[in-house]
Design a protein around this motif. Structure first.
Motif, PDB file in Angstrom:
ATOM      1  N   MET A 206       7.311  16.962 -10.499  1.00  0.00           N
ATOM      2  CA  MET A 206       6.765  15.701 -10.048  1.00  0.00           C
ATOM      3  C   MET A 206       5.636  15.970  -9.077  1.00  0.00           C
ATOM      4  N   LEU A 207       4.589  15.143  -9.169  1.00  0.00           N
ATOM      5  CA  LEU A 207       3.447  15.269  -8.269  1.00  0.00           C
ATOM      6  C   LEU A 207       3.205  13.925  -7.591  1.00  0.00           C
ATOM      7  N   ILE A 208       3.190  13.957  -6.256  1.00  0.00           N
ATOM      8  CA  ILE A 208       2.965  12.756  -5.456  1.00  0.00           C
ATOM      9  C   ILE A 208       1.604  12.877  -4.771  1.00  0.00           C
ATOM     10  N   ALA A 209       0.763  11.862  -4.926  1.00  0.00           N
ATOM     11  CA  ALA A 209      -0.520  11.797  -4.223  1.00  0.00           C
ATOM     12  C   ALA A 209      -0.333  10.917  -2.991  1.00  0.00           C
ATOM     13  N   VAL A 210      -0.899  11.350  -1.868  1.00  0.00           N
ATOM     14  CA  VAL A 210      -0.747  10.620  -0.606  1.00  0.00           C
ATOM     15  C   VAL A 210      -2.130  10.387  -0.004  1.00  0.00           C
ATOM     16  N   VAL A 211      -2.451   9.111   0.254  1.00  0.00           N
ATOM     17  CA  VAL A 211      -3.737   8.766   0.866  1.00  0.00           C
ATOM     18  C   VAL A 211      -3.506   7.891   2.086  1.00  0.00           C
ATOM     19  N   SER A 212      -4.467   7.907   2.987  1.00  0.00           N
ATOM     20  CA  SER A 212      -4.386   7.078   4.186  1.00  0.00           C
ATOM     21  C   SER A 212      -5.776   6.807   4.709  1.00  0.00           C
ATOM     22  N   ASP A 213      -5.874   5.761   5.490  1.00  0.00           N
ATOM     23  CA  ASP A 213      -7.101   5.458   6.225  1.00  0.00           C
ATOM     24  C   ASP A 213      -8.334   5.475   5.321  1.00  0.00           C
ATOM     25  N   THR A 214      -8.253   4.698   4.251  1.00  0.00           N
ATOM     26  CA  THR A 214      -9.346   4.641   3.278  1.00  0.00           C
ATOM     27  C   THR A 214     -10.485   3.738   3.741  1.00  0.00           C
ATOM     28  N   HIS A 215     -10.186   2.733   4.521  1.00  0.00           N
ATOM     29  CA  HIS A 215     -11.167   1.873   5.189  1.00  0.00           C
ATOM     30  C   HIS A 215     -12.288   1.346   4.287  1.00  0.00           C
ATOM     31  N   ARG A 216     -11.916   0.937   3.080  1.00  0.00           N
ATOM     32  CA  ARG A 216     -12.817   0.232   2.150  1.00  0.00           C
ATOM     33  C   ARG A 216     -14.085   1.005   1.779  1.00  0.00           C
ATOM     34  N   ASP A 217     -14.014   2.292   1.711  1.00  0.00           N
ATOM     35  CA  ASP A 217     -15.172   3.090   1.305  1.00  0.00           C
ATOM     36  C   ASP A 217     -15.094   3.322  -0.206  1.00  0.00           C
TER      37      ASP A 217
ATOM     38  N   ILE B 292       1.158   7.157  -2.866  1.00  0.00           N
ATOM     39  CA  ILE B 292       1.578   6.548  -1.605  1.00  0.00           C
ATOM     40  C   ILE B 292       0.327   6.309  -0.771  1.00  0.00           C
ATOM     41  N   HIS B 293       0.136   5.048  -0.330  1.00  0.00           N
ATOM     42  CA  HIS B 293      -0.967   4.699   0.569  1.00  0.00           C
ATOM     43  C   HIS B 293      -0.359   4.361   1.921  1.00  0.00           C
ATOM     44  N   LEU B 294      -0.783   5.067   2.956  1.00  0.00           N
ATOM     45  CA  LEU B 294      -0.174   4.957   4.282  1.00  0.00           C
ATOM     46  C   LEU B 294      -0.889   3.980   5.210  1.00  0.00           C
ATOM     47  N   GLY B 295      -1.671   3.083   4.649  1.00  0.00           N
ATOM     48  CA  GLY B 295      -2.245   2.018   5.459  1.00  0.00           C
ATOM     49  C   GLY B 295      -3.643   2.269   5.972  1.00  0.00           C
TER      50      GLY B 295
ATOM     51  N   LEU C 210      -6.732   1.178  -6.081  1.00  0.00           N
ATOM     52  CA  LEU C 210      -6.300   2.465  -6.631  1.00  0.00           C
ATOM     53  C   LEU C 210      -5.227   2.297  -7.700  1.00  0.00           C
ATOM     54  N   LYS C 211      -4.359   1.314  -7.530  1.00  0.00           N
ATOM     55  CA  LYS C 211      -3.258   1.196  -8.480  1.00  0.00           C
ATOM     56  C   LYS C 211      -3.669   0.530  -9.793  1.00  0.00           C
ATOM     57  N   ARG C 212      -4.846  -0.078  -9.846  1.00  0.00           N
ATOM     58  CA  ARG C 212      -5.298  -0.695 -11.097  1.00  0.00           C
ATOM     59  C   ARG C 212      -5.372   0.304 -12.248  1.00  0.00           C
ATOM     60  N   ASP C 213      -5.802   1.498 -11.988  1.00  0.00           N
ATOM     61  CA  ASP C 213      -5.952   2.508 -13.033  1.00  0.00           C
ATOM     62  C   ASP C 213      -4.873   3.585 -12.974  1.00  0.00           C
ATOM     63  N   PHE C 214      -3.911   3.410 -12.112  1.00  0.00           N
ATOM     64  CA  PHE C 214      -2.895   4.431 -11.907  1.00  0.00           C
ATOM     65  C   PHE C 214      -1.661   4.101 -12.739  1.00  0.00           C
ATOM     66  N   LYS C 215      -1.119   5.092 -13.414  1.00  0.00           N
ATOM     67  CA  LYS C 215       0.000   4.878 -14.339  1.00  0.00           C
ATOM     68  C   LYS C 215       1.384   4.994 -13.691  1.00  0.00           C
ATOM     69  N   GLY C 216       1.464   5.645 -12.547  1.00  0.00           N
ATOM     70  CA  GLY C 216       2.763   5.887 -11.920  1.00  0.00           C
ATOM     71  C   GLY C 216       3.167   4.821 -10.920  1.00  0.00           C
ATOM     72  N   GLU C 217       4.221   5.125 -10.176  1.00  0.00           N
ATOM     73  CA  GLU C 217       4.712   4.230  -9.133  1.00  0.00           C
ATOM     74  C   GLU C 217       3.765   4.268  -7.933  1.00  0.00           C
TER      75      GLU C 217
ATOM     76  N   THR D 262       3.283   1.444  -0.619  1.00  0.00           N
ATOM     77  CA  THR D 262       2.313   1.220   0.451  1.00  0.00           C
ATOM     78  C   THR D 262       3.015   0.760   1.724  1.00  0.00           C
ATOM     79  N   VAL D 263       2.377   1.038   2.848  1.00  0.00           N
ATOM     80  CA  VAL D 263       2.788   0.494   4.141  1.00  0.00           C
ATOM     81  C   VAL D 263       1.520   0.043   4.871  1.00  0.00           C
ATOM     82  N   THR D 264       1.689  -0.868   5.805  1.00  0.00           N
ATOM     83  CA  THR D 264       0.537  -1.368   6.545  1.00  0.00           C
ATOM     84  C   THR D 264       0.216  -0.477   7.732  1.00  0.00           C
ATOM     85  N   GLY D 265      -1.055  -0.483   8.085  1.00  0.00           N
ATOM     86  CA  GLY D 265      -1.518   0.238   9.256  1.00  0.00           C
ATOM     87  C   GLY D 265      -1.960  -0.716  10.344  1.00  0.00           C
TER      88      GLY D 265
END
Length: 157
Positions: free
Chosen positions: A1-12, A30-33, A42-49, A52-55
């Motif tokens: 299993m491979l998990i991708a983790v992103v955070s602090d994307t700030h609409r770029d 997983i998006h950490l807010g 990101l989830k529009r084109d993503f096939k997996g689960e 998210t949590v808010t920041g």
């Protein structure tokens, strides 16, 4: 299993497109807010689960502040980190993870990529995709093999 983790994307949007390419093979995202709306993009084109949590920069409702999820039976605590003082030290986050009996605690907020292991608990910050501090733009990955060995790593964007 491979998990991708992103955070602090700030609409770029420029870097969000790069992230979409990097996470294609992941089974979970997983998006950490901090600009949780980016997780929707990101989830529009993503096939997996997707989890998210808010920041501290998220002002829309409907998303949890923190949660515990499971991947291959491994418990993972996800939070943005601002409520745990992660800009100063990881003590509160570590003790919360210990209290929750998780193997992995994921956090953002500092915009600095970091992976530490303390007493069998992996503490991981994927950094920021848009505004890194003291490091390059990055995202995190967690590979879990068939024996449930955990391999966290960072990838520059």
């Amino acid at each position: 299993m491979l998990i991708a983790v992103v955070s602090d994307t700030h609409r770029d949007n420029y870097y969000l497109k790069k992230v979409k390419e990097l996470i294609k093979t992941a089974d979970m995202l997983i998006h950490l807010g901090d600009n949780i709306e980016d997780a929707e993009s990101l989830k529009r084109d993503f096939k997996g689960e997707v989890y998210t949590v808010t920041g501290n920069c998220d002002f829309i409702g409907g998303y949890p502040l923190e949660q515990i999820i499971e991947a291959n039976g491994i418990k993972i605590f996800i939070t943005h980190g601002h409520k745990y003082g992660v800009k100063y030290d990881l003590g509160s986050l570590y003790f919360r993870a210990k209290e929750l009996d998780v193997k992995i605690a994921l956090y953002g907020h500092t915009h600095m990529a970091q992976i530490e292991e303390e007493d069998g608990i992996i503490l991981m910050n994927p950094g920021s995709t848009s505004m890194p501090r003291a490091s390059k733009r990055s995202i995190g990955f967690i590979a879990i093999d068939e024996k449930n060995n955990i391999y966290p790593y960072l990838e520059e964007i």
